[in-house]
Every structure is written in C-alpha cells, then in structure tokens.
Design a protein around this motif. Structure first.
Motif, PDB file in Angstrom:
ATOM      1  N   LYS A  71       0.863  -1.177   0.000  1.00 17.48           N
ATOM      2  CA  LYS A  71       0.000   0.000   0.000  1.00 17.48           C
ATOM      3  C   LYS A  71       0.901   1.229   0.000  1.00 17.48           C
ATOM      4  CE  LYS A  71      -0.612   0.270   5.037  1.00 17.48           C
ATOM      5  NZ  LYS A  71      -1.607   0.381   6.126  1.00 17.48           N
ATOM      6  N   LEU A  72       0.428   2.284  -0.622  1.00 17.51           N
ATOM      7  CA  LEU A  72       1.239   3.489  -0.747  1.00 17.51           C
ATOM      8  C   LEU A  72       1.333   4.233   0.579  1.00 17.51           C
ATOM      9  CD1 LEU A  72       0.014   4.901  -4.174  1.00 17.51           C
ATOM     10  CD2 LEU A  72       2.312   4.108  -3.641  1.00 17.51           C
ATOM     11  N   ASN A  73       2.513   4.799   0.840  1.00 16.35           N
ATOM     12  CA  ASN A  73       2.682   5.680   1.989  1.00 16.35           C
ATOM     13  C   ASN A  73       1.956   7.002   1.725  1.00 16.35           C
ATOM     14  OD1 ASN A  73       4.716   4.215   3.751  1.00 16.35           O
ATOM     15  ND2 ASN A  73       5.818   4.229   1.808  1.00 16.35           N
ATOM     16  N   ASP A  74       1.512   7.664   2.789  1.00 14.85           N
ATOM     17  CA  ASP A  74       0.881   8.979   2.629  1.00 14.85           C
ATOM     18  C   ASP A  74       1.857   9.956   1.977  1.00 14.85           C
ATOM     19  OD1 ASP A  74      -1.456   8.061   3.783  1.00 14.85           O
ATOM     20  OD2 ASP A  74      -0.825   8.620   5.812  1.00 14.85           O
ATOM     21  N   LYS A  75       3.095   9.891   2.426  1.00 12.78           N
ATOM     22  CA  LYS A  75       4.161  10.683   1.806  1.00 12.78           C
ATOM     23  C   LYS A  75       4.924   9.741   0.877  1.00 12.78           C
ATOM     24  CE  LYS A  75       6.554  13.484   4.386  1.00 12.78           C
ATOM     25  NZ  LYS A  75       7.562  14.013   5.360  1.00 12.78           N
ATOM     26  N   LEU A  76       4.902  10.004  -0.422  1.00 12.21           N
ATOM     27  CA  LEU A  76       5.510   9.109  -1.404  1.00 12.21           C
ATOM     28  C   LEU A  76       6.974   8.860  -1.042  1.00 12.21           C
ATOM     29  CD1 LEU A  76       4.585   7.713  -4.089  1.00 12.21           C
ATOM     30  CD2 LEU A  76       5.823   9.540  -5.278  1.00 12.21           C
ATOM     31  N   ARG A  77       7.324   7.587  -0.883  1.00 12.34           N
ATOM     32  CA  ARG A  77       8.704   7.233  -0.503  1.00 12.34           C
ATOM     33  C   ARG A  77       9.431   6.692  -1.734  1.00 12.34           C
ATOM     34  NH1 ARG A  77      12.148   3.321   2.546  1.00 12.34           N
ATOM     35  NH2 ARG A  77      13.082   4.486   4.278  1.00 12.34           N
TER      36      ARG A  77
ATOM     37  N   ASN B  82       7.845  20.734  -5.582  1.00  8.74           N
ATOM     38  CA  ASN B  82       6.770  21.716  -5.750  1.00  8.74           C
ATOM     39  C   ASN B  82       5.465  21.080  -6.226  1.00  8.74           C
ATOM     40  OD1 ASN B  82       8.542  23.883  -5.111  1.00  8.74           O
ATOM     41  ND2 ASN B  82       9.338  23.835  -7.211  1.00  8.74           N
ATOM     42  N   THR B  83       5.495  19.743  -6.435  1.00  5.88           N
ATOM     43  CA  THR B  83       4.331  19.061  -7.012  1.00  5.88           C
ATOM     44  C   THR B  83       3.651  18.115  -6.030  1.00  5.88           C
ATOM     45  OG1 THR B  83       5.415  19.154  -9.177  1.00  5.88           O
ATOM     46  CG2 THR B  83       3.540  17.654  -8.958  1.00  5.88           C
ATOM     47  N   ILE B  84       4.418  17.212  -5.415  1.00 10.37           N
ATOM     48  CA  ILE B  84       3.848  16.248  -4.468  1.00 10.37           C
ATOM     49  C   ILE B  84       4.740  16.135  -3.239  1.00 10.37           C
ATOM     50  CG2 ILE B  84       2.609  14.860  -6.181  1.00 10.37           C
ATOM     51  CD1 ILE B  84       4.879  12.908  -6.225  1.00 10.37           C
TER      52      ILE B  84
ATOM     53  N   ILE C 162       9.223  12.838 -15.983  1.00  9.31           N
ATOM     54  CA  ILE C 162       9.389  11.962 -14.817  1.00  9.31           C
ATOM     55  C   ILE C 162       8.398  12.354 -13.721  1.00  9.31           C
ATOM     56  CG2 ILE C 162      11.002  11.243 -13.008  1.00  9.31           C
ATOM     57  CD1 ILE C 162      13.254  11.805 -15.119  1.00  9.31           C
ATOM     58  N   ILE C 163       8.227  13.644 -13.508  1.00 10.87           N
ATOM     59  CA  ILE C 163       7.286  14.127 -12.498  1.00 10.87           C
ATOM     60  C   ILE C 163       5.857  13.718 -12.858  1.00 10.87           C
ATOM     61  CG2 ILE C 163       6.252  16.222 -11.525  1.00 10.87           C
ATOM     62  CD1 ILE C 163       9.083  17.476 -11.716  1.00 10.87           C
ATOM     63  N   LYS C 164       5.545  13.721 -14.135  1.00  7.94           N
ATOM     64  CA  LYS C 164       4.213  13.300 -14.590  1.00  7.94           C
ATOM     65  C   LYS C 164       3.964  11.833 -14.238  1.00  7.94           C
ATOM     66  CE  LYS C 164       1.307  13.174 -18.744  1.00  7.94           C
ATOM     67  NZ  LYS C 164       1.254  13.450 -20.210  1.00  7.94           N
ATOM     68  N   ILE C 165       4.975  10.981 -14.440  1.00  8.46           N
ATOM     69  CA  ILE C 165       4.848   9.556 -14.105  1.00  8.46           C
ATOM     70  C   ILE C 165       4.670   9.377 -12.601  1.00  8.46           C
ATOM     71  CG2 ILE C 165       6.047   7.332 -14.080  1.00  8.46           C
ATOM     72  CD1 ILE C 165       7.511   8.280 -16.646  1.00  8.46           C
ATOM     73  N   LEU C 166       5.500  10.063 -11.821  1.00  6.69           N
ATOM     74  CA  LEU C 166       5.433   9.951 -10.363  1.00  6.69           C
ATOM     75  C   LEU C 166       4.073  10.415  -9.835  1.00  6.69           C
ATOM     76  CD1 LEU C 166       9.002  11.276  -9.463  1.00  6.69           C
ATOM     77  CD2 LEU C 166       8.195   8.920  -9.240  1.00  6.69           C
ATOM     78  N   THR C 167       3.557  11.479 -10.404  1.00  7.51           N
ATOM     79  CA  THR C 167       2.256  12.004  -9.979  1.00  7.51           C
ATOM     80  C   THR C 167       1.137  11.017 -10.292  1.00  7.51           C
ATOM     81  OG1 THR C 167       3.036  14.264 -10.376  1.00  7.51           O
ATOM     82  CG2 THR C 167       0.659  13.938 -10.195  1.00  7.51           C
TER      83      THR C 167
ATOM     84  N   LYS D  78       1.251   8.147  -7.874  1.00  3.54           N
ATOM     85  CA  LYS D  78       0.788   8.571  -6.553  1.00  3.54           C
ATOM     86  C   LYS D  78      -0.737   8.680  -6.495  1.00  3.54           C
ATOM     87  CE  LYS D  78       0.705  10.600  -2.470  1.00  3.54           C
ATOM     88  NZ  LYS D  78       0.826   9.794  -1.229  1.00  3.54           N
ATOM     89  N   ASN D  79      -1.345   9.177  -7.564  1.00  3.23           N
ATOM     90  CA  ASN D  79      -2.779   9.490  -7.542  1.00  3.23           C
ATOM     91  C   ASN D  79      -3.681   8.369  -8.047  1.00  3.23           C
ATOM     92  OD1 ASN D  79      -2.154  12.037  -6.549  1.00  3.23           O
ATOM     93  ND2 ASN D  79      -2.045  12.954  -8.596  1.00  3.23           N
TER      94      ASN D  79
END
Length: 405
Positions: free
Chosen positions: A218-224, A249-251, A353-358, A361-362
C-alpha cells in the motif's frame, strides 16, 4: 561434473553486488547439480562442506574465514594481502592439487586472471569467463578508484583482459548492452570468431520472500522514493537530486539513498544546495536484508545511471513490487517494457518523470498494475534458477568437449 568458480582474492557474498553476488547465487543454488568449489587465494572451498556457511552470511569475509581456518582448509598466511602476481601463483598451485583432470573453471573475476587463464589454456582445461563490468574493467577501475586507464597499471590491466577474452573457451555477458560495451572497449578483438553467449542475471526470489514474510503493498501517505547505488559518476545520483528539486513543488515525498562511494559527501552537499535537506536521507551502505526491507517500505524505485549492464538491484526492486523508473540505457532496454512493467526515463527530462510519479501517486490501480507486472516479469524470466540452468547447459557443453577430444 566438477565446477570451480574463480573468485580472485575474494569470497562470494549475498551482501555485495556484481560478480561476487552472482557467484554466491550459483554456489548456493540447489538446482546446480554439480560438485561445486570456490577457488580463491583464501582456499579451495567445497560446496557440500561449506554450503550453510556461505548462504546468508552477511559478515562472510570475517566469520567464514575463521571457520575455514578452524577446519584446517586454509592456512593463516593466505589471509595476507597478495599482489596480483602472488595471487596467480597461489591460484595455480591450488589448481595443480586437484586430482580430477576433467574440471571446468568458471571465471567470474576476469579482471585479474592472467596467470589462471595461461595455466588453463596450456593445460587444456575448459573454462568460461563471465564479464559483469561496464565494458573494459579498466573503465570501472577509473570510475571507482579515480585511476587513469592510460596509467601503467591501466595499460597492464587492459592487455591482461584482452588475453583472457581471446583464450577462454566461452565468454558470457549479462546483457547485449554489456557485450556491446566490451566490443567497443576492445575494437582490436574479433568477437565474431569467439564463443559468446548472453545469460541474464537472476535473483533469489525465495530469499526475498523469506526476508519480507509478506507481500501486500500500500502506498505511503508521503511518497517514498528509493535509490540504491554507489556514489560514483556512472550512477548519476546528482541527476536524481535535480529531478527531486523540481518534484518538491508538485507532491509530498521523501527520498532515501542506500550506498557509499567517493562522491557521497559531494551529493550530500548538493542536496543541501537544492533545498532538499528535509526530504532526502543518505543511509550509507546497509546489509542485504536491510536493503530488501527498505525497498519494501518504499513506493517507487528510481535509478538514473548511464552505461547500464543489468542491475541486480533493479531486479530486486521489481521482485518486491516497486514500479521502477530507470534510465533508457543499456540493459534497462532489455528488461523494461515502458509503461508495462516499469518506466524508461531520460534523466534530463524532469517534467516527464514528475508526470509519471504524480500518476503513480494518484492512481493506485495504475500503480498496482505496474507493480504486479514487475513481479511477474522477475518470476518468469529473471530468477536464480533460470540463470543457473543456463550456466548448467554451458557446463555440460564444455564437459562434453573433454570426451570429444
């Protein structure tokens, strides 16, 4: 069939990377239907006698040596630091004591084995050489020890490596990318006339499962986000930090790095300059079991390396179920199906890369789909059993050559 795994002046360990870890997996793998030995300046070690001592011992270099001394297998003087010339003499002396004339030597420490190769060739002994280096071993010496390949030592190592390549019965590489890098390093060698095979690295999935005891994610509340790499130029950890600067600045996230190396302090300083003090943790080098636990506690694995061979840590991250973001380079191109079992990234394109990470996460369904496919990929193609079975076929091939003479 008698198989002798050559380790130079070292001993195999699951707590390392590269050839020593591959050797540990082969040596201890139950599907290896061979009488197996480790040959090093520290002794000729029999698999049946010492199997349990080598399997999961994280302090192997200290504990195992003391145990072997107690058994009388090696002598105290072999613990002394040996030069490469003394190492060759020591290794050849140990080989001469083996009565069985039909043995196969698997050289996984090819960077320093001139004397061994010369002895095997001139005594008609069958031997395999496996290269895990990023092209010539001289390049890695330069990268990790800041020693010039144009130095006297570098030139000596380069010529020695060429001799080993030309005189092995068979050469293996862990990826086509690895083979390509070696060809580029040695344009003077006619590789098309040599017996070369690609055998992908594998990992011990059962050992990972035993460490974790559970597999649900399960995902952490704060992306690790985690990275496991030495702090050397080739790993490009500085580029990962630059990506994180844009991501903050994004997540909400935290980043963990496991590894040491001569650029560690420089990267710590860079993280401070980028304003990442509270988001980045440098844990240093950790035991293997702790690395696996840290992977499982994380959400995403990232590696922005260049000259990629076929990283065991990427396989381990996938086996744990982490979506991996790795550079579109070398062996990664043979492992990753982009957007299917992981992501191929360009370290300089931070917005992508930020787009993939976001998205990871979501969208947990998307995350879970990538995670499950990553685990399936490892189970189907990159286990230690698969790897060792491929090596076993080669052992049989060389063993048959003795009887065809």
């Amino acid at each position: 069939m008698k198989i002798i795994l050559y380790a130079g002046g070292n001993l195999p360990s699951s707590g390392t990377g590269g050839p020593l870890k591959i050797m540990d997996l082969i040596f201890n793998n139950s599907v290896s239907k061979n009488e197996s030995y480790i040959l090093s300046t520290k002794g000729l070690i029999n698999r049946q006698l010492d199997k349990n001592k080598f399997s999961n011992n994280l302090n192997i270099k200290h504990i195992a040596l003391n145990q072997l001394l107690n058994y009388g297998i090696i002598k105290q003087k072999t613990l002394a630091k040996l030069s490469s010339i003394k190492r060759d003499i020591t290794i050849v002396k140990k080989l001469k004591k083996i009565r069985d004339e039909k043995y196969i030597v698997h050289n996984l420490y090819a960077g320093n084995s001139l004397g061994l190769t010369y002895y095997l060739k001139n005594n008609n002994k069958k031997h395999i050489v496996t290269f895990q280096s990023k092209g010539s071993i001289v390049n890695e010496i330069n990268d990790s020890h800041n020693t010039s390949k144009d130095s006297l030592f570098g030139k000596y190592m380069f010529k020695q490596e060429a001799y080993v390549i030309k005189n092995a019965n068979l050469i293996t590489f862990p990826s086509f990318a690895s083979f390509s890098l070696m060809r580029n390093s040695h344009p003077e060698i006619e590789f098309d006339k040599l017996n070369v095979k690609i055998i992908y690295n594998g990992i011990n999935v059962s050992q990972i499962s035993n460490i974790l005891k559970r597999s649900e994610r399960k995902l952490n509340d704060k992306l690790r986000i985690i990275n496991v790499a030495q702090h050397i130029e080739q790993k490009q950890i500085d580029k990962t930090l630059l990506i994180l600067k844009e991501l903050k600045n994004t997540i909400d996230f935290e980043f963990v790095n496991i590894g040491d190396g001569r650029l560690l302090e420089k990267n710590i300083q860079l993280s401070k300059e980028l304003g990442l003090n509270n988001k980045v943790k440098f844990l240093g080098k950790l035991p293997y079991e702790e690395v696996i636990k840290q992977l499982f506690q994380s959400d995403i694995f990232i590696m922005t390396s260049r000259d990629v061979i076929f990283d065991l840590i990427t396989l381990e991250a996938m086996a744990v179920g982490l979506p991996v973001l790795v550079s579109a380079d070398g062996g990664n191109l043979e492992l990753i199906e982009n957007n299917i079992n992981g992501f191929l990234i360009s370290p300089d394109k931070s917005s992508e890369i930020i787009k993939i990470l976001t998205q990871l996460k979501n969208d947990f369904n998307f995350y879970k789909r990538i995670s499950e496919k990553a685990k399936t990929t490892i189970l189907e193609k990159y286990t230690v059993e698969t790897m060792c079975n491929e090596y076993y076929k080669i052992y049989e091939e060389l063993d048959n050559m003795y009887y065809a003479q």
